[in-house]
Design an enzyme around this catalytic site. Sequence first.
Site: not given
Length: 397
Positions: A53, A105, A177, A202
């Site tokens: 982690r 978004y 972004d 994406k």
Amino acid sequence: MSSFTTDIETKLIHASTNGKVERKTGAVNVPIYLSSTFHQDSFEEFGPYDYSRSGNPTRQALEDTIAELESGARGLAFSSGMAAISTAFMLLSAGDHVLVSEDVYGGTFRFVTQVLTKLNIDHTFVNMTDLQAITDAVQPNTKVIYIETPSNPCLNITDIEGVVRIAKENNCLTFLDNTFMTPLYQRPIENGVDLVLHSATKFLSGHSDIIAGLAVAKDEELGEKLAFLQNAFGSILGVQDCFTLIQGIKTLSPRLKQSSDAALQIAYYLHDHELIEKVYYPGLRYHPGHDIHNKQASGSGAVLSFRLPNKETAKAFVDNVKIPVFAVSLGGVESILSYPTTMSHAAMPSKERELRGITDGLLRLSVGLEHVNDLISDFDQALKIASQKVNIVSSAN
Ligand SMILES: *Cc1c(COP(=O)(O)O)cnc(C)c1O
């Protein structure tokens, strides 16, 4: 490698291995280290990794790759774009305020309006194409200006350096972004942005296979704060997906270039079609912000939106088009057509949607790698059918 490599196209291929093959075996790819924990050599001295982690060599290869591509100091890989974005917002504290692009978004809109508000972190949506509006919206407790450029789905362009200037004057950070452009076309840290965020689901991964997010901090100090939050929340990207993403990044340049070239041709085709009311694409000369975009980005990308007269014609087009898949998401090898009203922007109330130009006739297209002539022929036959719908509707009236 980085000392003599300057072009991003070469970095895309070699950044993950730092220009070297894997030492033990000569493998040309980064190994997938499926290990949750790491043996420590001695009681006093710990190795570079302890628990996955907090850090894993495969994930680190990806994180170093995106940091190098974005010209940042520290990269971090998250389980989704929203995990990266929401974790970045956790840099804020109760009582702080953020300015956010009004056409942000849908998932980011949901997080800002329904989660940050519960933590007493306030927001104002601003038209980021208007620098004066941004200056006017800054409050004494504004800590972050959050940008998406080009924005989704109307491809509005924000002047990155203009916003950075306002942020610096007001002691705020800037987050951006960069999902639509990727570091191939736009590297906002070079324009002074503090933190770059990605839905790597994406274009970066590029094959509609994984969900992933990336963040890149301009400096070590901010990177360290974000790494602390990443470890605290635990929303890390699994190592097999890290590997898939590293492989996707290697072919980003030929994919995005071919898709962008096709997007421009399709944008002109749609612009000239009588049924289409409007085409939104930064590569079109008359697109608002076209010149600003060209100043800060080296390509126009593979996403465009276009407006049909109404829901009926948009539906007829979608029902009859054959090549693109009809789905949420973008950035895949297959062209993806989506209907923002009920898909990406469903989380946004209809009044807010209309204000942002997301009308019932609006469709968004992410251009894939099919031959552009096939796509245009397909659109042509589907638009013919959609045109008949208009005629039926008007003759019925
Ligand atoms: C998809 C997307 C996101 C969210 O990313 P996920 O990987 O789906 O969590 C954020 N911003 C933009 C611009 C996107 O297209």
